[in-house]
Design a protein around this motif. Sequence first.
Motif, PDB file in Angstrom:
ATOM      1  N   UNK A  10       7.249 -44.394   2.243  1.00  0.00           N
ATOM      2  CA  UNK A  10       5.936 -44.396   2.893  1.00  0.00           C
ATOM      3  C   UNK A  10       4.934 -45.173   2.056  1.00  0.00           C
ATOM      4  N   UNK A  11       3.782 -45.392   2.641  1.00  0.00           N
ATOM      5  CA  UNK A  11       2.781 -46.249   2.016  1.00  0.00           C
ATOM      6  C   UNK A  11       2.208 -45.606   0.748  1.00  0.00           C
ATOM      7  N   UNK A  12       1.652 -46.458  -0.112  1.00  0.00           N
ATOM      8  CA  UNK A  12       0.950 -45.976  -1.310  1.00  0.00           C
ATOM      9  C   UNK A  12      -0.052 -44.907  -0.904  1.00  0.00           C
ATOM     10  N   UNK A  34      10.772 -43.302  -8.488  1.00  0.00           N
ATOM     11  CA  UNK A  34      11.339 -44.594  -8.901  1.00  0.00           C
ATOM     12  C   UNK A  34      10.382 -45.347  -9.831  1.00  0.00           C
ATOM     13  N   UNK A  35       9.087 -45.284  -9.544  1.00  0.00           N
ATOM     14  CA  UNK A  35       8.112 -45.965 -10.408  1.00  0.00           C
ATOM     15  C   UNK A  35       8.145 -45.414 -11.831  1.00  0.00           C
ATOM     16  N   UNK A  47       2.770 -51.543 -11.991  1.00  0.00           N
ATOM     17  CA  UNK A  47       1.511 -52.308 -11.938  1.00  0.00           C
ATOM     18  C   UNK A  47       1.472 -53.359 -13.054  1.00  0.00           C
ATOM     19  N   UNK A  48       1.890 -52.973 -14.250  1.00  0.00           N
ATOM     20  CA  UNK A  48       1.888 -53.931 -15.368  1.00  0.00           C
ATOM     21  C   UNK A  48       2.889 -55.058 -15.110  1.00  0.00           C
ATOM     22  N   UNK A 118      -7.892 -42.914  -6.895  1.00  0.00           N
ATOM     23  CA  UNK A 118      -6.875 -42.459  -7.859  1.00  0.00           C
ATOM     24  C   UNK A 118      -6.943 -43.213  -9.174  1.00  0.00           C
ATOM     25  N   UNK A 119      -6.288 -42.640 -10.199  1.00  0.00           N
ATOM     26  CA  UNK A 119      -6.258 -43.276 -11.534  1.00  0.00           C
ATOM     27  C   UNK A 119      -5.154 -44.322 -11.607  1.00  0.00           C
ATOM     28  N   UNK A 120      -4.167 -44.166 -10.708  1.00  0.00           N
ATOM     29  CA  UNK A 120      -2.970 -44.991 -10.740  1.00  0.00           C
ATOM     30  C   UNK A 120      -3.300 -46.401 -10.250  1.00  0.00           C
ATOM     31  N   UNK A 121      -2.896 -47.425 -11.006  1.00  0.00           N
ATOM     32  CA  UNK A 121      -3.215 -48.810 -10.626  1.00  0.00           C
ATOM     33  C   UNK A 121      -2.267 -49.315  -9.537  1.00  0.00           C
TER      34      UNK A 121
END
Length: 169
Positions: A10-12, A34-35, A47-48, A118-121
Amino acid sequence: MTNRRIVLVGFMGCGKTTVAQELARRLACSSIDLDTFITETHGSSPAQIIKRDGETTFRLIETSALEDLLKQPEVAVIALGGGAWTIPANRRLVENQNCLSIWLDAPFELCWQRIHHGDYQRPLAPDRETAQERYESRRADYALAELRVEVSVEKQMREILGEIISRMP
Ligand code: S3P
């Protein structure tokens, strides 16, 4: 209830990671994101990697990480990154392992609020317009999942889990 492994797509911002953790708790099994697996094995977050090496390189890393993860039989619930299910090779990997794929279908507005606050990039959702275009263009791929479970602001976690559990083939 199924003894197949479960893969959440599903989407972010749709809640894959949290639902995976809660579902694993309910089913008394283990879950992984998985991330997170990519971050642990590569020493850089998705993200990096996307920002440094580009999306194409990230997708290759993601596919190989998914392949490795699926070799670990003890991982019963897997939360994919938002783009992973849109890649045909990844869908084949999941299907070849006879995993049960579940699409957490959340409205764009809910996803965007979580992405934005959110904090997540998330470099692939840098602004609302880009995120919405991506959201729309991916829906047909998400719809290829075996089950679709609606997520909404009003829907409690226990309802989402109850629905998943009762609908497991
Ligand atoms: C992505 C989603 C992210 C992460 C990466 C790419 C995408 O995961 O894998 O930034 O293409 O939708 P989340 O869905 O967990 O945010």
